[in-house]
Scaffold this motif. Structure first.
Motif, PDB file in Angstrom:
ATOM      1  N   PHE A  18       0.821  -1.211   0.000  1.00  0.00           N
ATOM      2  CA  PHE A  18       0.000   0.000   0.000  1.00  0.00           C
ATOM      3  C   PHE A  18       0.862   1.271   0.000  1.00  0.00           C
ATOM      4  CE2 PHE A  18      -3.399  -2.733   2.230  1.00  0.00           C
ATOM      5  CZ  PHE A  18      -3.909  -3.139   1.013  1.00  0.00           C
ATOM      6  N   ASP A  20       2.914   2.488   2.086  1.00  0.00           N
ATOM      7  CA  ASP A  20       2.558   3.137   3.338  1.00  0.00           C
ATOM      8  C   ASP A  20       3.557   2.699   4.416  1.00  0.00           C
ATOM      9  OD1 ASP A  20       1.064   4.529   5.182  1.00  0.00           O
ATOM     10  OD2 ASP A  20      -0.631   3.140   5.192  1.00  0.00           O
ATOM     11  N   TYR A  27      -0.615  -1.888  10.917  1.00  0.00           N
ATOM     12  CA  TYR A  27      -1.068  -3.157  10.340  1.00  0.00           C
ATOM     13  C   TYR A  27      -0.807  -4.313  11.303  1.00  0.00           C
ATOM     14  CZ  TYR A  27      -1.525  -0.497   5.992  1.00  0.00           C
ATOM     15  OH  TYR A  27      -1.889   0.428   5.049  1.00  0.00           O
ATOM     16  N   VAL A  57      -9.549  -2.725   0.128  1.00  0.00           N
ATOM     17  CA  VAL A  57      -8.521  -1.695  -0.036  1.00  0.00           C
ATOM     18  C   VAL A  57      -7.705  -1.983  -1.301  1.00  0.00           C
ATOM     19  CG1 VAL A  57      -6.449  -0.644   0.964  1.00  0.00           C
ATOM     20  CG2 VAL A  57      -8.424  -1.133   2.421  1.00  0.00           C
ATOM     21  N   ARG A  58      -7.370  -3.260  -1.520  1.00  0.00           N
ATOM     22  CA  ARG A  58      -6.630  -3.634  -2.740  1.00  0.00           C
ATOM     23  C   ARG A  58      -7.406  -3.223  -3.983  1.00  0.00           C
ATOM     24  NH1 ARG A  58      -4.668  -9.239  -0.309  1.00  0.00           N
ATOM     25  NH2 ARG A  58      -2.561  -8.579   0.219  1.00  0.00           N
ATOM     26  N   ALA A  60      -9.659  -0.846  -4.224  1.00  0.00           N
ATOM     27  CA  ALA A  60      -9.679   0.618  -4.313  1.00  0.00           C
ATOM     28  C   ALA A  60      -8.358   1.151  -4.860  1.00  0.00           C
ATOM     29  CB  ALA A  60      -9.978   1.219  -2.938  1.00  0.00           C
ATOM     30  N   VAL A  61      -7.258   0.559  -4.401  1.00  0.00           N
ATOM     31  CA  VAL A  61      -5.937   0.987  -4.878  1.00  0.00           C
ATOM     32  C   VAL A  61      -5.809   0.683  -6.373  1.00  0.00           C
ATOM     33  CG1 VAL A  61      -3.453   0.484  -4.744  1.00  0.00           C
ATOM     34  CG2 VAL A  61      -4.780   0.808  -2.637  1.00  0.00           C
ATOM     35  N   VAL A  71      -5.715   7.266  -4.439  1.00  0.00           N
ATOM     36  CA  VAL A  71      -6.597   6.760  -3.382  1.00  0.00           C
ATOM     37  C   VAL A  71      -6.351   7.575  -2.135  1.00  0.00           C
ATOM     38  CG1 VAL A  71      -6.753   4.843  -1.732  1.00  0.00           C
ATOM     39  CG2 VAL A  71      -6.720   4.385  -4.135  1.00  0.00           C
ATOM     40  N   ARG A  73      -5.624   7.608   1.744  1.00  0.00           N
ATOM     41  CA  ARG A  73      -4.603   6.748   2.339  1.00  0.00           C
ATOM     42  C   ARG A  73      -5.173   5.343   2.579  1.00  0.00           C
ATOM     43  NH1 ARG A  73      -4.936  10.686   5.834  1.00  0.00           N
ATOM     44  NH2 ARG A  73      -4.949   9.302   7.619  1.00  0.00           N
ATOM     45  N   PRO A  74      -4.489   4.311   2.080  1.00  0.00           N
ATOM     46  CA  PRO A  74      -4.994   2.953   2.241  1.00  0.00           C
ATOM     47  C   PRO A  74      -5.240   2.578   3.706  1.00  0.00           C
ATOM     48  CG  PRO A  74      -3.260   2.968   0.606  1.00  0.00           C
ATOM     49  CD  PRO A  74      -3.283   4.333   1.224  1.00  0.00           C
ATOM     50  N   LEU A  77      -8.471   4.072   4.786  1.00  0.00           N
ATOM     51  CA  LEU A  77      -9.594   3.340   4.196  1.00  0.00           C
ATOM     52  C   LEU A  77      -9.811   2.022   4.938  1.00  0.00           C
ATOM     53  CD1 LEU A  77     -11.771   2.957   2.075  1.00  0.00           C
ATOM     54  CD2 LEU A  77     -10.002   2.134   0.496  1.00  0.00           C
ATOM     55  N   LEU A  78      -8.715   1.314   5.230  1.00  0.00           N
ATOM     56  CA  LEU A  78      -8.817   0.054   5.972  1.00  0.00           C
ATOM     57  C   LEU A  78      -9.452   0.297   7.337  1.00  0.00           C
ATOM     58  CD1 LEU A  78      -8.212  -2.974   6.127  1.00  0.00           C
ATOM     59  CD2 LEU A  78      -5.929  -2.399   6.969  1.00  0.00           C
TER      60      LEU A  78
END
Length: 100
Positions: A18, A20, A27, A57-58, A60-61, A71, A73-74, A77-78
């Motif tokens: 991501f 990130d 995570y 999320v995947r 959306a990315v 996007v 920020r992943p 969103l998560l």
């Protein structure tokens, strides 16, 4: 043990996927939280919900990259997906028992 290494490796892989890198701990926190909820019978299917949210999320990315839009920020969103499912609050409120 092996579980700790797997969780840390998965957290690093998600942060890398991501783009990130600052969110490895976030995570890992979610992964440990879902494991804790399942191990102690506080929420069955916690890992399934987490896996579903990561999948969203995947998507959306991938969609954002395809349409050349950035996007949000992943990690954010998560978190919002997990919050909507009630999982984020459960992870935050769960006792911090060891599950490693």
């Amino acid at each position: 043990g092996g579980r700790r290494q797997r969780v840390e490796a998965l957290a690093r892989a998600l942060a890398e996927e991501f783009r990130d890198p600052g969110s490895v701990r976030f995570y890992a926190h979610l992964l440990w939280g879902a494991l804790r909820l399942e191990d102690y019978g506080l929420r069955q299917g916690a890992l399934e919900v987490l896996a579903w949210a990561i999948g969203r999320v995947r998507e959306a990315v991938a969609t954002a990259e395809f349409s050349r839009r950035k996007v949000l920020r992943p990690g954010a969103l998560l978190a919002s997906l997990l919050k909507a499912e009630g999982l984020l609050d459960q992870i935050r409120q769960a006792p911090q028992w060891r599950v490693a």
